[in-house]
Design an enzyme around this catalytic site. Structure first.
Site, PDB file in Angstrom:
ATOM      1  N   GLY A  61       0.842  -1.185   0.000  1.00  0.00           N
ATOM      2  CA  GLY A  61       0.000   0.000   0.000  1.00  0.00           C
ATOM      3  C   GLY A  61       0.874   1.231   0.000  1.00  0.00           C
ATOM      4  CB  CYS A 111       5.585   2.324   7.527  1.00  0.00           C
ATOM      5  SG  CYS A 111       4.991   3.809   6.701  1.00  0.00           S
ATOM      6  CG  LEU A 112       6.569   1.405   1.515  1.00  0.00           C
ATOM      7  CD1 LEU A 112       6.031   1.682   0.126  1.00  0.00           C
ATOM      8  CD2 LEU A 112       7.545   0.257   1.493  1.00  0.00           C
ATOM      9  CG  HIS A 153      -0.167   1.208   7.350  1.00  0.00           C
ATOM     10  ND1 HIS A 153       0.796   0.837   8.266  1.00  0.00           N
ATOM     11  CD2 HIS A 153       0.480   1.993   6.440  1.00  0.00           C
ATOM     12  CE1 HIS A 153       1.964   1.379   7.923  1.00  0.00           C
ATOM     13  NE2 HIS A 153       1.794   2.079   6.819  1.00  0.00           N
ATOM     14  CD  GLU A 154      -0.814   2.508   2.839  1.00  0.00           C
ATOM     15  OE1 GLU A 154      -0.464   3.699   2.710  1.00  0.00           O
ATOM     16  OE2 GLU A 154       0.020   1.603   3.055  1.00  0.00           O
ATOM     17  CG  HIS A 157       0.564   6.730   5.642  1.00  0.00           C
ATOM     18  ND1 HIS A 157       1.685   7.319   6.190  1.00  0.00           N
ATOM     19  CD2 HIS A 157       0.902   5.445   5.403  1.00  0.00           C
ATOM     20  CE1 HIS A 157       2.651   6.423   6.274  1.00  0.00           C
ATOM     21  NE2 HIS A 157       2.204   5.283   5.807  1.00  0.00           N
TER      22      HIS A 157
END
Length: 199
Positions: A61, A111-112, A153-154, A157
């Site tokens: 994601g 997480c990226l 999660h997204e 963000h």
């Protein structure tokens, strides 16, 4: 892809950071998509570029603010509990409220934007997200297991929150140390993968 500049490798830069960790754009609520965004070539290109970036970084994601775009948008490519693959995007996502007694699942989350770090985190086992697609048409996305985690999660963000905000101060400090230790190696791996993808 549209040439070498179309793949943006997600990385923390020298932009100003917030004391909780993360760039300022990751720490504020993103702009709501409006009529001028829907159906535009610019939005379609952004969605394509976000998928490319997500795949280069081995993510499931990616939110727009992770690639420095102030817009309530995320893309996903993630399997659920039954192994069914879900691929898509959503603008202006809202996670449906859940009962306080809902079942939680603890699983590893990373997480990226917190490269090289991951930890176990409890989240609801099911999530329903309502929003719109790139043409402004309503969408409802329901997920279980890891896909539910991805949706939550997204959406976090886009509300200015990182998964590390859900951790204790001690665990958050440990995650920040992990990412500091591994960041450059992760960025080098992503850059090498991006170069192969473009080349």
């Amino acid at each position: 892809m549209r040439g070498s500049d179309s793949v943006r490798v997600a990385r923390t830069s020298d932009r100003p950071t917030d004391h909780r960790g993360g760039e300022e754009i990751l720490r504020r609520t993103c702009r709501t998509a409006t009529g001028e965004d829907f159906g535009s070539e610019r939005l379609a290109r952004l969605i394509d570029d976000m998928f490319a970036t997500m795949y280069v970084a081995d993510g499931c994601g990616l939110a727009a603010n992770q690639v420095d775009v102030d817009l309530r948008l995320f893309v996903y490519d993630c399997a659920d509990d039954d192994g069914v693959r879900h691929v898509g995007h959503v603008l202006n996502p809202v996670v449906e409220e859940q009962d306080p007694g809902r079942p939680l699942i603890e699983d590893v989350e990373g997480c990226l934007s917190v490269p090289g770090a991951n930890t176990r985190l409890a989240r609801p086992a099911r999530a329903v997200v309502r929003g719109v697609d790139q043409h402004g048409e309503p969408v409802t996305i329901e997920g279980t297991g890891y896909f539910a985690r991805c949706l939550q999660h997204e959406t976090d963000h886009l509300n200015g929150n990182l998964y590390i905000d859900r951790l204790s101060a001690r665990d958050r400090k440990r995650m920040m140390k992990q990412t500091a230790d591994r960041r450059e190696q992760v960025f080098a791996e992503r850059a090498a993968k991006a170069a192969k993808t473009v080349g």
